[in-house]
Scaffold this motif. Sequence first.
Motif, short mmCIF file in Angstrom:
data_model
loop_
_atom_site.label_atom_id
_atom_site.label_comp_id
_atom_site.label_asym_id
_atom_site.label_seq_id
_atom_site.Cartn_x
_atom_site.Cartn_y
_atom_site.Cartn_z
N GLU A 63 0.86 -1.19 0.00
CA GLU A 63 0.00 0.00 0.00
C GLU A 63 0.89 1.23 0.00
OE1 GLU A 63 -2.56 -0.16 3.39
OE2 GLU A 63 -3.28 -2.19 2.98
N HIS A 88 -0.13 0.79 -8.15
CA HIS A 88 -0.95 -0.42 -8.22
C HIS A 88 -0.01 -1.60 -7.98
CE1 HIS A 88 -3.63 -3.53 -9.57
NE2 HIS A 88 -4.55 -2.68 -10.01
N HIS A 105 -7.24 -10.01 -11.66
CA HIS A 105 -6.96 -10.03 -10.23
C HIS A 105 -6.79 -11.45 -9.68
CE1 HIS A 105 -11.28 -10.30 -10.86
NE2 HIS A 105 -11.39 -10.89 -9.68
N GLN A 136 2.27 0.54 -13.64
CA GLN A 136 1.60 0.42 -12.35
C GLN A 136 1.41 1.77 -11.66
OE1 GLN A 136 3.78 -3.81 -11.43
NE2 GLN A 136 2.95 -2.74 -9.66
N ARG A 138 -0.15 5.43 -10.98
CA ARG A 138 -1.39 6.18 -11.19
C ARG A 138 -1.22 7.58 -10.62
NH1 ARG A 138 -1.77 1.89 -13.31
NH2 ARG A 138 -3.59 0.51 -13.43
N ALA A 152 -5.68 3.93 -1.03
CA ALA A 152 -6.21 3.49 -2.33
C ALA A 152 -6.22 1.97 -2.47
CB ALA A 152 -5.41 4.11 -3.47
N GLU A 153 -5.15 1.31 -2.05
CA GLU A 153 -5.10 -0.14 -2.22
C GLU A 153 -6.15 -0.85 -1.37
OE1 GLU A 153 -3.85 -4.35 -1.83
OE2 GLU A 153 -4.24 -2.84 -0.30
N SER A 156 -9.58 -0.26 -2.72
CA SER A 156 -9.82 -1.04 -3.94
C SER A 156 -10.28 -2.45 -3.59
CB SER A 156 -8.54 -1.11 -4.78
OG SER A 156 -8.09 0.17 -5.14
N ARG A 291 -8.40 -9.39 -3.82
CA ARG A 291 -7.73 -8.21 -4.35
C ARG A 291 -8.65 -7.37 -5.22
NH1 ARG A 291 -2.09 -11.50 -5.65
NH2 ARG A 291 -1.42 -11.71 -3.49
N GLU A 295 -10.61 -1.41 -10.03
CA GLU A 295 -11.17 -0.66 -8.90
C GLU A 295 -10.16 0.33 -8.32
OE1 GLU A 295 -13.40 -4.61 -8.98
OE2 GLU A 295 -11.30 -3.99 -9.14
N PHE A 296 -8.87 0.14 -8.61
CA PHE A 296 -7.84 1.04 -8.08
C PHE A 296 -8.07 2.48 -8.55
CE2 PHE A 296 -3.40 2.59 -7.62
CZ PHE A 296 -3.16 2.20 -6.31
N ASP A 297 -8.40 2.65 -9.81
CA ASP A 297 -8.66 3.99 -10.33
C ASP A 297 -9.93 4.57 -9.73
OD1 ASP A 297 -6.47 4.07 -12.46
OD2 ASP A 297 -7.52 2.22 -12.95
#
Length: 344
Positions: A63, A88, A105, A136, A138, A152-153, A156, A291, A295-297
């Motif tokens: 993270e 990411h 994922h 990776q 962002r 964020a992680e 997500s 995981r 979804e990370f964005d």
Amino acid sequence: MLGCVIHGPGDLRVEELPVPQPGPGEALVAVRYGGVCGSDLHYWRHGGVGDFLLKEPMLLGHEVVGTVVAYGSPDASAPAPGTAVAVHPATPCGVCPECADGRRHVCRDTRYLGSAARFPHVQGGFAARIVVPAGQLRPLPEGLELRRAALAEPLSVALHAVRRSGAVSGRHVLVTGSGPIGCLVVAAARAAGAARITVTDLLPAALEYARLAGADTVVRADDPADAGWPSEYEVDVAVEASGAAAGLDTCLRLVRRGGVVVQLGMLPPGPTPFAGNLVVSREIELRGALRFDTEFDEALRLLAAEPAFDGLVSAVVPVTETESAFALAADRGRSCKVLLDFGA
């Protein structure tokens, strides 16, 4: 540079490490914050997570957020040096059946920062400088600071679990476990339009963080007489975020007939007894959630729009005090999300 290396159960060391150099297609990132995850705590306390056991020393952490320093080769499409970024943590193979099916994922050959799932292990992000594939990175949305972006992680992960639940808009959602992930599941369910969210946990302090995240009702899991317990079959969706067999049992017993239970928490290694007959007799859908991918964005956009997430970061600790940070993160009566600070 300093890095946090796990050598075995209880053997976590802050070590002087050489600064890595990026190769073609790679970026060098100056890490500012790293969130201490439940999996990091498992490596520290038990030497493994679920069935993934340490076989060699490993740099922990997945993270992480920081600033781009340089690239191993020019990349006009990547964030420019000096850009604040979130990393990411997954690098799927792109060619396996799962990747081809759009489920990167659960890629069978993925590389995930700070994971012992493969050998040699994938070294993690708890270091002042790390090298990662440029793809990776962002860039942070406007107005999102690195401290909040460190969520964020895990956010997500929570967003993916809610997505696995199906449509939750207008529904009653139960979350068992109000650790950092459970609290973020609450926030994700609220963002998805859940009408009511009930959270259970053993610790009053942890339940207060769940309330801060948007829970309507919080319930002591060891007190069946608590007035907040939903009536039988009342819950439409249940997300098990504690990683305890008792939490899964609660989900199966409180979800309505035909409801959905998502197992998000990593259960202890080996067989886990569960109320399987309820899955049959009530036709409950039991789904796993591992995981995340895109979804990370989505998580970065949600974090940028909602300052209330700041309240879930309970402490920021210098990397030189990593052992104290891990002890604090392991004490859910005193903390929610703990961040390591790797300095400017």
